[in-house]
Design a protein around this motif. Structure first.
Motif, PDB file in Angstrom:
ATOM      1  N   GLU A 176      11.242   0.733   2.594  1.00  0.00           N
ATOM      2  CA  GLU A 176      10.675   1.850   3.344  1.00  0.00           C
ATOM      3  C   GLU A 176      10.196   2.842   2.299  1.00  0.00           C
ATOM      4  O   GLU A 176      10.988   3.341   1.507  1.00  0.00           O
ATOM      5  N   LEU A 177       8.896   3.087   2.287  1.00  0.00           N
ATOM      6  CA  LEU A 177       8.312   3.942   1.259  1.00  0.00           C
ATOM      7  C   LEU A 177       7.519   5.067   1.871  1.00  0.00           C
ATOM      8  O   LEU A 177       6.919   4.910   2.927  1.00  0.00           O
ATOM      9  N   SER A 178       7.478   6.178   1.157  1.00  0.00           N
ATOM     10  CA  SER A 178       6.477   7.193   1.468  1.00  0.00           C
ATOM     11  C   SER A 178       5.732   7.458   0.161  1.00  0.00           C
ATOM     12  O   SER A 178       6.335   7.484  -0.908  1.00  0.00           O
ATOM     13  N   ILE A 179       4.422   7.565   0.260  1.00  0.00           N
ATOM     14  CA  ILE A 179       3.582   7.875  -0.898  1.00  0.00           C
ATOM     15  C   ILE A 179       3.090   9.302  -0.686  1.00  0.00           C
ATOM     16  O   ILE A 179       2.489   9.607   0.342  1.00  0.00           O
ATOM     17  N   GLU A 180       3.386  10.158  -1.654  1.00  0.00           N
ATOM     18  CA  GLU A 180       3.059  11.579  -1.524  1.00  0.00           C
ATOM     19  C   GLU A 180       2.396  12.080  -2.799  1.00  0.00           C
ATOM     20  O   GLU A 180       2.582  11.504  -3.867  1.00  0.00           O
ATOM     21  N   LYS A 181       1.680  13.192  -2.662  1.00  0.00           N
ATOM     22  CA  LYS A 181       1.119  13.835  -3.859  1.00  0.00           C
ATOM     23  C   LYS A 181       2.273  14.330  -4.714  1.00  0.00           C
ATOM     24  O   LYS A 181       3.254  14.859  -4.198  1.00  0.00           O
ATOM     25  N   ALA A 182       2.127  14.161  -5.999  1.00  0.00           N
ATOM     26  CA  ALA A 182       3.143  14.655  -6.921  1.00  0.00           C
ATOM     27  C   ALA A 182       2.943  16.150  -7.120  1.00  0.00           C
ATOM     28  O   ALA A 182       1.864  16.686  -6.866  1.00  0.00           O
TER      29      ALA A 182
END
Length: 161
Positions: free
Chosen positions: A7-13
């Motif tokens: 389960e992943l979330s990709i977000e702006k760093a």
């Protein structure tokens, strides 16, 4: 053994993530030190440079709220070899415990979306010539080897907009 997707979330760093990213960078490059910075201060300085280059192009992968990998890209990069602005991928680092679980692929998909949104038609990266795992991974995503400089291989991919 079947690969298990996380389960992943990709977000702006964010710049507040730099210390965590530096830690992941050092872990991720174990065994490949000839291609990386090896001292925390140098890694932090490098990450600060990446954020200054294109803060909108740096994304983190989180699993259960914890950063487990990141990609640092640059949508403003002028490639001398391509003779135009391309989407450059400067770093893709996944914590070793989370490799082969779809994290790198998810981050790369996010970056390709980012580049296309900027109207770019080519992605470019450089990879260490003996980093076979990374080379094979990039090939699986459609990147092709173009040329070599010292112990770096340049790979590109055409983006369909």
């Amino acid at each position: 053994m079947k690969k298990q997707a996380l389960e992943l979330s990709i977000e702006k760093a964010s710049e507040k993530d730099i210390q965590q990213l530096a830690q992941i960078y050092l872990e991720g490059y174990k065994g490949l030190e000839e291609y990386s910075y090896t001292h925390m201060d140098d890694v932090v300085a490098y990450l600060n440079w990446l954020f200054r280059r294109d803060i909108a192009g740096i994304f983190v992968a989180k699993h259960r709220g914890k950063i487990i990998g990141f990609v640092a890209s640059d949508g403003n990069w002028f490639s001398k070899r391509e003779g135009k602005v391309v989407g450059a991928i400067h770093e893709l680092v996944i914590h070793p415990e989370y490799r082969s679980k779809g994290v790198g692929k998810a981050l790369m998909e996010k970056v390709m979306e980012y580049f296309k949104g900027r109207g770019l038609d080519t992605a470019e990266l450089w990879v260490g010539e003996e980093n076979y795992e990374a080379i094979n991974f990039y090939r699986s995503l459609g990147f092709e080897s173009r040329d070599k400089f010292n112990y770096w291989i340049r790979m590109t991919k055409k983006l369909d907009n």
